[in-house]
Design an enzyme around this catalytic site. Structure first.
Site, PDB file in Angstrom:
ATOM      1  N   MET A 104      41.739  71.787  -2.038  1.00 47.88           N
ATOM      2  CA  MET A 104      42.652  72.919  -2.257  1.00 47.88           C
ATOM      3  C   MET A 104      42.449  73.598  -3.620  1.00 47.88           C
ATOM      4  O   MET A 104      43.411  73.971  -4.293  1.00 47.88           O
ATOM      5  CB  MET A 104      44.105  72.433  -2.106  1.00 47.88           C
ATOM      6  CG  MET A 104      44.424  71.860  -0.739  1.00 47.88           C
ATOM      7  SD  MET A 104      44.006  72.982   0.614  1.00 47.88           S
ATOM      8  CE  MET A 104      45.357  74.144   0.463  1.00 47.88           C
ATOM      9  N   HIS A 123      37.616  75.751   7.759  1.00 52.41           N
ATOM     10  CA  HIS A 123      38.823  76.567   7.602  1.00 52.41           C
ATOM     11  C   HIS A 123      39.546  76.649   8.949  1.00 52.41           C
ATOM     12  O   HIS A 123      38.910  76.898   9.980  1.00 52.41           O
ATOM     13  CB  HIS A 123      38.443  77.972   7.115  1.00 52.41           C
ATOM     14  CG  HIS A 123      39.636  78.836   6.881  1.00 52.41           C
ATOM     15  ND1 HIS A 123      40.412  78.722   5.743  1.00 52.41           N
ATOM     16  CD2 HIS A 123      40.212  79.806   7.640  1.00 52.41           C
ATOM     17  CE1 HIS A 123      41.406  79.590   5.819  1.00 52.41           C
ATOM     18  NE2 HIS A 123      41.315  80.259   6.956  1.00 52.41           N
ATOM     19  N   ASP A 155      30.524  80.966  -0.285  1.00 51.53           N
ATOM     20  CA  ASP A 155      29.994  81.895  -1.288  1.00 51.53           C
ATOM     21  C   ASP A 155      31.114  82.206  -2.278  1.00 51.53           C
ATOM     22  O   ASP A 155      32.159  81.541  -2.263  1.00 51.53           O
ATOM     23  CB  ASP A 155      29.394  83.147  -0.624  1.00 51.53           C
ATOM     24  CG  ASP A 155      30.439  84.008   0.065  1.00 51.53           C
ATOM     25  OD1 ASP A 155      31.654  83.731  -0.078  1.00 51.53           O
ATOM     26  OD2 ASP A 155      30.043  84.963   0.754  1.00 51.53           O
ATOM     27  N   GLY A 157      33.278  84.461  -2.443  1.00 50.31           N
ATOM     28  CA  GLY A 157      34.533  85.051  -1.951  1.00 50.31           C
ATOM     29  C   GLY A 157      35.493  83.995  -1.411  1.00 50.31           C
ATOM     30  O   GLY A 157      35.189  82.799  -1.385  1.00 50.31           O
ATOM     31  N   GLU A 188      38.512  70.720  14.738  1.00 52.17           N
ATOM     32  CA  GLU A 188      37.879  70.543  13.421  1.00 52.17           C
ATOM     33  C   GLU A 188      37.118  69.216  13.368  1.00 52.17           C
ATOM     34  O   GLU A 188      35.989  69.145  12.897  1.00 52.17           O
ATOM     35  CB  GLU A 188      38.939  70.558  12.309  1.00 52.17           C
ATOM     36  CG  GLU A 188      39.610  71.893  12.113  1.00 52.17           C
ATOM     37  CD  GLU A 188      40.510  71.907  10.874  1.00 52.17           C
ATOM     38  OE1 GLU A 188      40.180  71.281   9.865  1.00 52.17           O
ATOM     39  OE2 GLU A 188      41.567  72.561  10.936  1.00 52.17           O
TER      40      GLU A 188
END
Ligand code: GRF
Length: 224
Positions: A104, A123, A155, A157, A188
């Site tokens: 986090m 995600h 990356d 962002g 996931e």
């Protein structure tokens, strides 16, 4: 007696050395451990680092007997300094690829430059929808009928890097953030180890940003 061809230690298949960053429950980290134990993932966890001293993920590391470390982010004045400390430990452990498994913290160029296009994040939404925190709540509040999870390279962002794989789940009438979270987590836990195995097999490469309208780098997975 000589070894059969291919069975000598030098011929043993090289296993991927993974680093894992965690902050919480670590169920995705557990899925990685389980896949390794079941022989579905040709990798070893060289080091798991938590920025939260009480993270349950650390209990999982202790139980599995994999190397673990706590690096609390709080004493660091800058994100870059915290990342430099992470990089030092990860490099010392010989980590080749890094997995953000419920980590986090926003990572900086310091970490990304140390593992160029070799940092994987999971995600809980179908990116580019619902980036950032509480993606499941965003999906429920928006009223989408389908959501899921995305495994992508990291990356600079926020949840913007090249996509490796996605899996979908329905959003049902009456879903809450919690019920949707649980449904997405099942996917996931299946998808993340599967993608990491593609990496271990050397099947993942990145095609640099091309002339197409989005100008985005893309992941190419050989044989799929
Ligand atoms: C997962 O939903 C993951 O997609 C997100 O954080 C959550 C971590 O859960 N990045 P866990 O710690 O792996 O149980």
């Amino acid at each position: 007696m000589t070894d059969a061809p291919g069975s000598s230690p030098s011929a043993a298949k090289k296993r991927l050395r993974l680093g894992v960053l965690v902050s919480g429950g670590g169920s995705n980290f557990q899925a990685i451990l389980d896949a390794i134990a079941a022989g579905r993932l040709d990798a070893d966890v060289a080091l798991v680092i938590s920025n939260i001293p009480a993270a349950k993920a650390l209990d999982r590391a202790r139980a599995a007997g994999v190397p673990w470390k706590i690096i609390d982010h709080k004493p660091f004045l800058k994100r870059e300094e915290f990342d430099a400390a992470l990089v030092e430990s990860l490099k010392e452990a010989g980590v080749e690829w890094l997995v953000l498994a419920g980590f986090m913290r926003v990572v900086t160029k310091v970490l990304l430059d140390a593992f160029p296009m070799r940092v994987v994040n999971i995600h809980p939404s179908l990116l580019p929808a619902f980036p950032g925190v509480r993606a499941q709540r965003q999906a429920v509040e928006y009223g989408v009928r389908v959501s899921g999870c995305t495994v992508h390279l990291v990356d600079a962002g926020m949840d913007t890097g090249p996509i490796l794989a996605q899996a979908t789940v329905p959003v049902l009438e009456g879903d809450t953030e919690d019920t949707l979270r649980d449904r997405i987590l099942v996917e996931e836990h299946r998808l993340l180890p599967e993608v990491l195995q593609w990496v271990a097999e050397g099947r993942v490469s990145v095609r640099p940003a091309g002339p197409e309208a989005t100008g985005r780098a893309r992941v190419v997975v050989a044989g799929s």
